[in-house]
Write a protein that holds these residues in place. Structure first.
Motif, short mmCIF file in Angstrom:
data_model
loop_
_atom_site.label_atom_id
_atom_site.label_comp_id
_atom_site.label_asym_id
_atom_site.label_seq_id
_atom_site.Cartn_x
_atom_site.Cartn_y
_atom_site.Cartn_z
N ASP A 360 0.82 -1.23 0.01
CA ASP A 360 -0.20 0.03 -0.01
C ASP A 360 0.97 1.16 -0.03
N THR A 361 2.30 1.08 0.14
CA THR A 361 2.87 2.52 0.21
C THR A 361 4.23 2.05 -0.57
N LEU A 362 4.57 2.74 -1.66
CA LEU A 362 5.70 2.30 -2.47
C LEU A 362 6.40 3.70 -2.67
N VAL A 363 7.73 3.90 -2.30
CA VAL A 363 8.30 5.07 -2.67
C VAL A 363 9.47 4.86 -3.49
N LEU A 364 9.61 5.71 -4.64
CA LEU A 364 10.61 5.37 -5.67
C LEU A 364 11.07 6.70 -6.01
N SER A 365 11.09 7.84 -5.42
CA SER A 365 11.64 9.14 -5.46
C SER A 365 13.22 8.95 -5.79
N SER A 366 13.56 9.85 -6.60
CA SER A 366 15.19 9.98 -6.72
C SER A 366 15.83 8.83 -7.46
N ASN A 386 5.26 7.33 -4.91
CA ASN A 386 5.95 8.46 -4.97
C ASN A 386 6.95 8.41 -6.09
N PHE A 387 6.80 9.08 -7.37
CA PHE A 387 7.82 9.10 -8.49
C PHE A 387 8.60 10.15 -8.80
N ARG A 425 -0.33 8.13 -6.43
CA ARG A 425 -1.25 7.33 -7.32
C ARG A 425 -2.00 7.96 -8.45
N ASP A 426 -2.62 8.93 -7.99
CA ASP A 426 -3.23 9.71 -9.46
C ASP A 426 -2.35 9.96 -10.36
#
Length: 454
Positions: A360-366, A386-387, A425-426
């Motif tokens: 339910d939570t995926l952080v892919l920033s940087s 988060n992208f 997500r949106d």
């Protein structure tokens, strides 16, 4: 009792005394002192032996003994003998044929030798006694010094232990040792006396190592030593079978020992920011209850294979590493609901990521992502993603809807939420739809161009 010069036994002197008594009028010389013998010898001086043959044999025998005495006597005894033979009174210088003076001279030599040996042994005995007394004094001094040092050490331990007792707290029925921002580079051995402690919270103390006596704390549930200078996890850590939380973030660890697999009750493990950490031992698969794992800000270049074999794992942070790709079978981490992968080197996302049904939570920033896998559109349980700060091919701008707030703080909080939604997500769903639309348009153009060419 008279003594001889060679074997320190009285037999020789008694034999000579017996011979004297046999031919000198049966006078009893046995057991007499040297002074008495000398006196009797002077009285009988000048007499002839009643038995000349026996006297001659005795004289020869005594000469042989005298030669032996000369050989074994010290220089002092020979000097004394020479003085008595040549430098004494006139009556001593006469040497009748009967051999009386010879007997007397031999007796004098015997007396001198005995006196010399006696003096020598007395001096040796005295020296040995003095050495024994000195040794006993040294031993007594050492015992006193050791006792004094022991007493000082005992008092120091008591003082340190009293100081540690002041750091004890009780939280939710647990006895907690809490030390923060104090100088404790090494934990004292006397801490073992507080083995009933269930939680350690020791932060910012400069602690250099986990003590080996940690195995004595069998009731320990939480070991929080984060933000110190620890460079090694001792193998004794594996004996803490009841330990639930091990927090060692912001230290100097270089590796994780296999012995950690012995902590079978471990539920939470934090090893963030140890910088040189780049792998985990396969033995950690035995941590069947591990739910929370923080490996952020280290040097992992890939996801450790052992993580796919942790059945209870729910929360994983691999952010701030050097991970280039994710394993295709990442979906084997079935219970993971939170996955942090920010600040790595990811360029693509595997299709197996979309099969993580509980995520339910995926952080892919940087990262270095160029596109978003369209299969992620089916991740219905994914609430936050988060992208941000990725070189995505499509430039998508998502209009953020903001609600009015009654205060400035709420307004700022809403703006932050809206900022996250721009790449959340949106944003992901819009990106996937836009990418699909553009892909279809490109395909249609390709088909039209093909038809025109035909």
């Amino acid at each position: 009792m008279p003594w001889c010069c060679c074997c320190c036994q009285p037999q020789v002197w008694n034999v000579k005394a017996f011979k004297y008594s046999s031919w000198m009028g049966h006078m009893s010389w046995a057991g007499q002192s040297p002074a008495s013998i000398l006196k009797l010898s002077r009285v009988t001086e000048g007499r002839e032996s009643p038995r000349d043959q026996e006297g001659q044999e005795d004289q020869e025998d005594l000469k042989n003994q005298e030669n032996q005495v000369r050989t074994s006597a010290t220089g002092r005894d020979l000097s004394r003998f020479a003085a008595l033979r040549g430098a004494g009174p006139a009556d001593w210088q006469r040497r009748p044929a009967s051999g009386h003076v010879t007997w007397l001279s031999c007796d004098i030599i015997m007396v001198g030798v005995v006196s010399s040996i006696r003096g020598l042994w007395e001096s040796r005995i005295k020296r040995v006694q003095e050495e024994e007394q000195e040794e006993e004094q040294r031993r007594s001094s050492r015992r006193s010094g050791a006792s004094a040092r022991l007493s000082v050490g005992v008092w120091e331990d008591r003082a340190v232990l009293a100081r540690l007792r002041q750091k004890l707290l009780t939280e939710e029925g647990r006895l907690v040792l809490q030390i923060q921002q104090e100088d404790w580079k090494v934990l004292p051995d006397c801490l073992v006396q507080l083995s009933q402690v269930q939680e350690w919270h020791i932060h910012r103390t400069g602690l250099l190592k986990i003590p080996h006596f940690i195995s004595s704390f069998q009731n320990l549930l939480v070991l929080d030593l984060s933000r110190n200078a620890i460079s090694e996890i001792p193998k004794q850590i594996g004996s803490l079978v009841r330990l639930r939380e091990l927090l060692l973030s912001y230290n100097r660890l270089q590796c994780v020992p296999e012995d950690l697999s012995g902590c079978e009750s471990l539920e939470r493990l934090e090893l963030a920011r140890n910088q040189d950490l780049d792998q985990l031992p396969d033995q950690l698969r035995s941590l069947r209850k591990l739910q929370h794992l923080d490996l952020s800000m280290n040097r992992f270049s890939r996801v450790p294979e052992v993580l796919l074999e942790l059945p209870a794992l729910e929360w994983l942070d691999l952010g701030g590493n050097q991970v280039v790709e994710l394993p295709e079978n990442i979906h084997r981490m079935e219970k993971v609901h939170t996955l942090w992968l920010q600040r790595n080197q990811l360029q693509t996302l595997p299709g197996g990521l979309s099969r993580m049904s509980r995520l339910d939570t995926l952080v892919l920033s940087s990262n270095q992502l160029r596109d978003i896998n369209p299969m992620m559109e089916d991740m219905v349980n994914l609430r936050f993603v988060n992208f941000r700060d990725n070189p995505l091919t499509l430039d998508i701008t998502l209009e953020v809807r903001r609600r009015k707030r009654s205060s400035q703080e709420e307004q700022e909080e809403q703006e932050e939420d809206g900022d996250r939604e721009m790449f959340g997500r949106d944003f992901m769903l819009m990106y996937i739809r836009e990418a699909r639309k553009r892909a279809h348009a490109a395909l249609n153009i390709h088909r039209v161009n093909q038809a025109n060419q035909e």
